[in-house]
Scaffold this active site. Structure first.
Site: not given
Length: 241
Positions: A81, A109, A191
């Protein structure tokens, strides 16, 4: 006097490190030593961030001003988080600044994400699942986000090429998600690990974003192959009939 105090502090730190390393495997010792000496780990504790990765997003946002008060933000791979913490602060989703508009932060998630004031968390949810997309449309104002963030990554298998391919596929799935929820002109930060499929990902991003650039934040460890794509000025693809 200050020299004596400094020597004592260094001695105390060394003794603490030795105690923590005792009984650990060589790999565990290397990881723990790196963590204890990492200034971003210390800073995350001092500033109450859930992990050091918060400083990657802080650096990106300080430079490019992606997150503005009132924005809708989706944080993919949100656990534990830390990126959501940054987003909550920047878009004012907790309403701490009464003079600014309140944004919305939704984190997703497969893992459990501890609650955070100002964020909606979809734990045990798959970013690629249509059911997750339906919940996002309900939670986001007008069913749209201004920014999609992704620091997600697969569990490491030990096979670099395989892990690289899995992460690229995750990033590609975000382009499909963007088509459903990202408003025109919006941004995506994702990413990736360097490898042979990066060009494919960059080309796919360039098809629907006006600007795509590669970033390597200072908080990203130099020995890591991780980098980030910052894609801006989203334009929805024209659907063929």
């Amino acid at each position: 006097m200050w020299c004596v105090l400094l020597q004592r502090r260094r001695l105390h730190s060394s003794l603490c490190l030795m105690k923590k390393l005792r009984g650990k495997t060589p790999a565990e010792q290397r990881w723990l030593t790196r963590q204890l000496r990492d200034p971003y780990v210390k800073a995350s504790h001092d500033q109450n961030f859930r992990c050091r990765s918060a400083f990657k997003l802080l650096e990106i946002d300080d430079k490019f001003r992606l997150l503005q008060p009132g924005d809708g933000v989706v944080d993919c791979g949100a656990a534990p988080g830390a990126w959501s913490q940054v987003a909550v602060q920047r878009v004012n989703s907790a309403g701490t600044d009464p003079e600014s508009p309140c944004g919305t932060v939704v984190g997703i998630d497969l893992l459990n994400i501890p609650p955070l004031d100002g964020a909606h968390f979809l734990s045990s949810h798959d970013v690629t699942d249509p059911a997750t997309h339906a919940k996002l449309l309900e939670l986001l104002p007008n069913g749209q986000a201004r920014v999609i963030l992704s620091d997600m990554a697969p569990n490491a298998s030990g096979f670099r090429e395989m892990d690289h391919e899995k992460l690229i596929m995750m990033c590609l799935s975000l382009i499909d998600l963007a088509e459903k929820i990202l408003q025109p002109g919006g941004s995506l930060v994702c990413k990736y690990w360097d490898g042979i499929l990066v060009q494919k990902l960059q080309e796919r991003l360039s098809n629907v974003f006006g600007s795509v650039r590669t970033l390597k934040p200072n908080a990203s460890r130099k020995d890591s192959s991780e980098k980030y794509f910052l894609a801006r000025m989203y334009r929805k693809p024209v659907k063929r009939r």
